[in-house]
Design a protein around this motif. Structure first.
Motif, PDB file in Angstrom:
ATOM      1  N   GLY A 628     -35.477  59.645 -39.391  1.00 52.99           N
ATOM      2  CA  GLY A 628     -36.449  60.175 -40.330  1.00 52.99           C
ATOM      3  C   GLY A 628     -36.936  59.185 -41.363  1.00 52.99           C
ATOM      4  N   ASN A 629     -36.363  57.957 -41.405  1.00 51.91           N
ATOM      5  CA  ASN A 629     -36.768  56.944 -42.380  1.00 51.91           C
ATOM      6  C   ASN A 629     -37.690  55.933 -41.735  1.00 51.91           C
ATOM      7  OD1 ASN A 629     -35.056  57.979 -44.490  1.00 51.91           O
ATOM      8  ND2 ASN A 629     -33.318  57.079 -43.370  1.00 51.91           N
ATOM      9  N   VAL A 630     -38.779  55.600 -42.434  1.00 56.30           N
ATOM     10  CA  VAL A 630     -39.743  54.632 -41.921  1.00 56.30           C
ATOM     11  C   VAL A 630     -39.163  53.233 -42.062  1.00 56.30           C
ATOM     12  CG1 VAL A 630     -42.055  53.668 -42.166  1.00 56.30           C
ATOM     13  CG2 VAL A 630     -41.685  56.122 -42.508  1.00 56.30           C
ATOM     14  N   LEU A 631     -39.098  52.508 -40.958  1.00 64.52           N
ATOM     15  CA  LEU A 631     -38.583  51.142 -40.978  1.00 64.52           C
ATOM     16  C   LEU A 631     -39.687  50.176 -41.391  1.00 64.52           C
ATOM     17  CD1 LEU A 631     -36.344  51.055 -37.768  1.00 64.52           C
ATOM     18  CD2 LEU A 631     -35.791  51.820 -40.089  1.00 64.52           C
ATOM     19  N   ARG A 632     -39.231  48.967 -41.880  1.00 66.93           N
ATOM     20  CA  ARG A 632     -40.168  47.978 -42.407  1.00 66.93           C
ATOM     21  C   ARG A 632     -40.458  46.917 -41.354  1.00 66.93           C
ATOM     22  NH1 ARG A 632     -36.271  46.354 -47.123  1.00 66.93           N
ATOM     23  NH2 ARG A 632     -34.923  46.512 -45.270  1.00 66.93           N
ATOM     24  N   LYS A 633     -41.730  46.761 -41.069  1.00 69.09           N
ATOM     25  CA  LYS A 633     -42.133  45.746 -40.113  1.00 69.09           C
ATOM     26  C   LYS A 633     -41.839  44.357 -40.690  1.00 69.09           C
ATOM     27  CE  LYS A 633     -46.153  43.951 -37.600  1.00 69.09           C
ATOM     28  NZ  LYS A 633     -47.615  44.041 -37.407  1.00 69.09           N
ATOM     29  N   GLY A 634     -41.312  43.490 -39.861  1.00 71.42           N
ATOM     30  CA  GLY A 634     -40.993  42.138 -40.306  1.00 71.42           C
ATOM     31  C   GLY A 634     -39.619  42.021 -40.934  1.00 71.42           C
ATOM     32  N   ILE A 635     -39.026  43.158 -41.316  1.00 74.29           N
ATOM     33  CA  ILE A 635     -37.696  43.162 -41.929  1.00 74.29           C
ATOM     34  C   ILE A 635     -36.721  43.908 -41.033  1.00 74.29           C
ATOM     35  CG2 ILE A 635     -36.327  43.941 -43.899  1.00 74.29           C
ATOM     36  CD1 ILE A 635     -38.807  43.516 -45.621  1.00 74.29           C
ATOM     37  N   ASP A 636     -37.177  45.045 -40.514  1.00 73.60           N
ATOM     38  CA  ASP A 636     -36.327  45.856 -39.644  1.00 73.60           C
ATOM     39  C   ASP A 636     -36.706  45.725 -38.174  1.00 73.60           C
ATOM     40  OD1 ASP A 636     -34.974  46.888 -41.879  1.00 73.60           O
ATOM     41  OD2 ASP A 636     -36.540  48.385 -42.174  1.00 73.60           O
ATOM     42  N   TYR A 637     -37.960  45.345 -37.910  1.00 71.10           N
ATOM     43  CA  TYR A 637     -38.374  45.223 -36.513  1.00 71.10           C
ATOM     44  C   TYR A 637     -39.564  44.277 -36.413  1.00 71.10           C
ATOM     45  CZ  TYR A 637     -42.248  48.407 -37.660  1.00 71.10           C
ATOM     46  OH  TYR A 637     -43.366  48.970 -38.215  1.00 71.10           O
ATOM     47  N   LEU A 638     -39.778  43.782 -35.200  1.00 72.09           N
ATOM     48  CA  LEU A 638     -40.920  42.939 -34.869  1.00 72.09           C
ATOM     49  C   LEU A 638     -41.665  43.591 -33.719  1.00 72.09           C
ATOM     50  CD1 LEU A 638     -39.105  39.471 -34.856  1.00 72.09           C
ATOM     51  CD2 LEU A 638     -40.425  40.470 -36.729  1.00 72.09           C
ATOM     52  N   VAL A 639     -42.987  43.350 -33.634  1.00 67.66           N
ATOM     53  CA  VAL A 639     -43.828  43.928 -32.586  1.00 67.66           C
ATOM     54  C   VAL A 639     -44.398  42.798 -31.736  1.00 67.66           C
ATOM     55  CG1 VAL A 639     -45.846  45.346 -32.055  1.00 67.66           C
ATOM     56  CG2 VAL A 639     -44.434  45.872 -34.068  1.00 67.66           C
ATOM     57  N   TYR A 640     -44.263  42.922 -30.405  1.00 68.22           N
ATOM     58  CA  TYR A 640     -44.795  41.929 -29.481  1.00 68.22           C
ATOM     59  C   TYR A 640     -45.773  42.624 -28.531  1.00 68.22           C
ATOM     60  CZ  TYR A 640     -40.999  39.008 -31.160  1.00 68.22           C
ATOM     61  OH  TYR A 640     -40.160  38.287 -31.949  1.00 68.22           O
ATOM     62  N   PHE A 641     -47.058  42.217 -28.605  1.00 62.22           N
ATOM     63  CA  PHE A 641     -48.089  42.773 -27.728  1.00 62.22           C
ATOM     64  C   PHE A 641     -48.211  41.914 -26.478  1.00 62.22           C
ATOM     65  CE2 PHE A 641     -49.495  44.108 -32.006  1.00 62.22           C
ATOM     66  CZ  PHE A 641     -49.551  45.476 -31.808  1.00 62.22           C
ATOM     67  N   PRO A 642     -48.565  42.500 -25.343  1.00 61.35           N
ATOM     68  CA  PRO A 642     -48.804  41.697 -24.141  1.00 61.35           C
ATOM     69  C   PRO A 642     -50.028  40.818 -24.343  1.00 61.35           C
ATOM     70  CG  PRO A 642     -49.456  43.974 -23.760  1.00 61.35           C
ATOM     71  CD  PRO A 642     -48.764  43.954 -25.089  1.00 61.35           C
ATOM     72  N   GLU A 643     -50.149  39.808 -23.486  1.00 65.03           N
ATOM     73  CA  GLU A 643     -51.244  38.846 -23.655  1.00 65.03           C
ATOM     74  C   GLU A 643     -52.603  39.505 -23.494  1.00 65.03           C
ATOM     75  OE1 GLU A 643     -52.685  34.591 -21.678  1.00 65.03           O
ATOM     76  OE2 GLU A 643     -50.664  35.380 -21.309  1.00 65.03           O
ATOM     77  N   ASP A 644     -52.710  40.452 -22.572  1.00 63.76           N
ATOM     78  CA  ASP A 644     -54.000  41.110 -22.333  1.00 63.76           C
ATOM     79  C   ASP A 644     -54.026  42.455 -23.055  1.00 63.76           C
ATOM     80  OD1 ASP A 644     -56.356  42.134 -21.468  1.00 63.76           O
ATOM     81  OD2 ASP A 644     -55.712  42.482 -19.391  1.00 63.76           O
TER      82      ASP A 644
END
Length: 724
Positions: A628-644
């Motif tokens: 139920g708690n919003v995590l912090r991008k860059g601190i708690d998680y990272l996002v990796y998008f595909p090349e296309d």
């Protein structure tokens, strides 16, 4: 095994009470969290002063006890090692012991070490081969507080650049390790970049704290490069005041009157010294690595440790180089046995310096001692030099006597020879690389032998008996495993006449001596019990599961120490148990990162999913919640998008958890073709899709979208997989 060195000394009339004097020799060791450190462990105990105090029988007062050392009554200022086995503090011959009812040894106050007072009993002069009653002077290293064990980092500017709005914070504190003298700087986002001194460091920077004031100015750049924050940390590390040089420094007179070849000896080659004359104001540096100061004329000199990057200059140690006092050496020709050739014998000797006599001997001949006489007032006294060394030169046996000059003229009165075929018998451990066998076992050799220069020689055919015995304090912790005779200097085994294994603590052998031999004993030392240690290490597991912080650093440091403790003998089990408790405490203090792989408590939302193809790359906003708690991008998680992320189709978007979390998941986003007559969204929810934990298929979503004019929020297909 302890070897015994003996000397032949004639007792003067005023020395007849010498045998009633007592002595005291104590082992010195350092107690640390990692265990007991003794000789061979890189200790530097120079400059420590131990004092022997006695409680007066008449008054009950404690006072320094007079010993044979003239420089400091009741004190031992230097600590040295004894036959590769241990450091010792040797008080030598103690005068008037009957004046006191009790004795104790204390350590003079110093900035580095501490020791509890030790009550002792004095030993007899004849026991000089071993420490008195196995006393230990147990030192502990004083804890020297760091100049700044935790220094806060002051932000000197906080200008954000780029389009980012979230702070990418640097951790709240800078830690200073007082043992490694390093400063550790961390970023909250382990993928952020620290820039310091034109160098980039990802997530963490470790730098040396130099002596004096240290200023660390650095920037932290967010992972995406959109934000930069500047910091300043200041840490001060003070120099320390060393003890003055050891009292073992000794002045040596020039070799002749008017000479300038006087010396000061006893310097530690690892230390940096400087000195000055009595009337000088400036100090002359001593070349590093030197063990003596040379080229001196008679006078007073003041020697100190030089100031370095880490320490201030010490106080002076006064050393006197005396005027040369020269005495004669007379060797009458009639006192030289037939067959001996005098290779070297000086006519004079200078007090405080050494002289050398070299004699070439006939075959099958050794020198037991060299007798001499001297005048002492109305007395004519006699004595003898022992310690003559024998060596081979050009096929001949050469006897070499090297001694400190005496304080009177001497006349060589005779040379005592040992004639015939004699062989040496030495004894020691099979394991010659370690000092521990000397501590665990003693070996003695008995037989009709002749003591020559500290070595016992046995005539050819002499019967000897050797007994190896585990010391009392090691019984139950070790046992004998072998007792073997070797031809000296080789691995050729000589079978003894008999070998008796009384029990696991004592073995003996006997044989007739026919050659130079070595008797070696083997020991099996019972290992410590590491079952509990193994249990703790199994609990610790993979270090990647712990949050990267100071507690993890402590855990890693403790874990790296295990090798030394696994090698400890059973006798040191309490030390191993203490280490195990410290390791367990470090494990319990470390924070485990929550593994969010396949967690049903994780919810991921992709903004604008599905996305209608527009020919441009699609990078949706990502919202991740856990419990139920919003995590912090860059601190708690990272996002990796595909090349296309432009063409139509399913897109696997990877979420990697960092910081307090670990693991990763993959969520599925979609880019769909643009519908020419597609009606406007009436709900206001548009392309928002929430992952509710239900894994709907993409095909199901497309079917629902085509069959409904009202586009509501659709579930995002999420495929979870474990981190590789």
């Amino acid at each position: 095994m302890f070897l015994v060195f003996a000397a032949v000394i004639s007792v003067m009339p005023d020395q007849v009470q010498a045998a009633e004097k007592k002595y005291l020799m104590l082992q010195v060791r350092l107690l640390t969290d990692e265990g007991i450190k003794e000789y061979g462990d890189g200790l530097d105990l120079s400059g420590l002063t131990f004092c022997l105090l006695g409680q007066r029988t008449d008054s009950g007062q404690w006072e320094p006890v007079e010993t044979a050392y003239d420089e400091a009554v009741g004190e031992v200022v230097s600590v040295d090692y004894y036959y590769f086995s241990y450091f010792k503090a040797d008080f030598g011959r103690i005068t008037d012991p009957e004046l006191y009812s009790a004795f104790k040894v204390v350590l003079k106050e110093n900035s580095s070490y501490a020791m509890e007072d030790l009550a002792v009993e004095l030993g007899d002069i004849g026991q000089l081969t071993t420490p008195s009653k196995d006393y230990y002077l147990d030192l502990t290293k004083k804890v020297v507080p760091a100049d700044s064990t935790e220094a806060t980092a002051d932000i000197i500017s906080a200008g954000w650049t780029g389009t980012g709005t979230e702070p990418d914070p640097y951790s709240a504190a800078v830690t200073v390790d007082r043992f490694t003298d390093e400063i550790n700087i961390r970023t909250a986002n382990e993928n952020a970049v620290i820039t310091y001194g034109q160098q980039d460091y990802t997530g963490r920077l470790t730098a040396v704290v130099n002596y004096g004031s240290n200023v660390y100015e650095f920037t932290v750049t967010s992972e995406d490069g959109s934000k930069v924050s500047c910091y300043r940390a200041e840490v001060t590390r003070e120099k320390y005041d060393p003890l003055p040089p050891s009292a073992s420094l000794k002045g040596v007179s020039p070799s002749a009157e008017g000479g300038a070849d006087g010396m000061i000896t006893g310097l530690d080659s690892a230390k940096l010294y400087e000195y000055r004359g009595e009337n000088d104001t400036d100090y002359t540096p001593v070349k590093q690595g030197s063990t003596e100061i040379t080229g001196l004329t008679p006078g007073k000199y003041y020697v100190r440790f030089a100031e370095t990057e880490s320490q201030y200059a010490s106080k002076d140690r006064e050393v006197v180089v005396k005027e040369p006092v020269i005495h004669t050496i007379t060797l009458p020709e009639e006192n030289i046995p037939e067959g001996i050739t005098v290779l070297e014998c000086p006519e004079t000797m200078t007090e405080g310096r050494t002289f050398t006599i070299r004699l070439q001997l006939p075959e099958n001949t050794l020198i037991k001692n060299i007798g001499y006489s001297y005048k002492a007032g109305e007395w004519t006294a006699t004595s003898a030099f022992s310690g003559v060394q024998h060596m081979q030169e050009d096929g001949h046996t050469v006897a070499v006597l090297q001694r400190d000059a005496l304080s009177h003229d001497i006349t060589i009165t005779g040379i005592t020879l040992l004639e015939g075929k004699y062989y040496t018998v030495t004894a020691g451990p099979e394991d010659t690389e370690s000092a521990s066998p000397f501590i665990q076992c003693e070996i003695s050799v008995t037989g009709e032998g002749e003591l020559v220069s500290g070595d016992t020689y046995y005539e050819e055919g002499s019967d000897i008996t050797a007994v190896a015995a585990i010391r009392d304090d090691w019984r139950g912790y070790a046992e004998l495993s072998s007792l073997t005779v070797y031809r000296k200097g080789t691995d050729e085994v000589i079978e003894p006449d008999s070998l008796t294994k009384t029990d696991k603590n004592e073995w003996s052998l006997s044989l007739a001596v026919q050659d130079d031999i070595e008797i070696r004993f083997g020991i099996y030392t019972y290992p410590c019990d590491t079952a509990e240690l193994d249990e703790v290490i199994a609990l610790i597991g993979d270090l990647d599961q712990y949050v990267d912080n100071a507690e993890k650093d402590i855990l890693i440091t403790r874990l790296n120490e295990q090798g030394a403790f696994r090698k400890q003998p059973l006798k040191n089990q309490p030390m191993v148990d203490n280490y195990t408790a410290l390791l367990r405490a470090a494990y319990e203090s470390a924070t485990v990162r929550a593994d969010l792989t396949d967690s049903k408590e994780v919810s991921v939302t992709l903004e604008g999913n599905p996305h209608t193809y527009d020919g441009k790359p699609w990078e949706p906003g990502v919202t991740v919640t856990y419990q139920g708690n919003v995590l912090r991008k860059g601190i708690d998680y990272l996002v990796y998008f595909p090349e296309d992320m432009t063409s139509v189709g399913d897109k696997d978007i990877r979420i990697e958890f960092i910081g307090l979390y670990r693991g990763e998941i993959t969520v599925k986003g979609s880019i769909v073709e643009k519908q020419a007559d597609r009606p406007a969204d009436q709900s206001g929810e548009g392309n928002k899709a929430a992952d509710t934990g239900v894994r709907d298929s993409y095909a199901g979503y497309v079917s629902a979208a085509l069959s409904s004019m009202l586009l509501m929020s659709a579930a995002v297909a999420v495929r979870m997989r474990k981190k590789k």
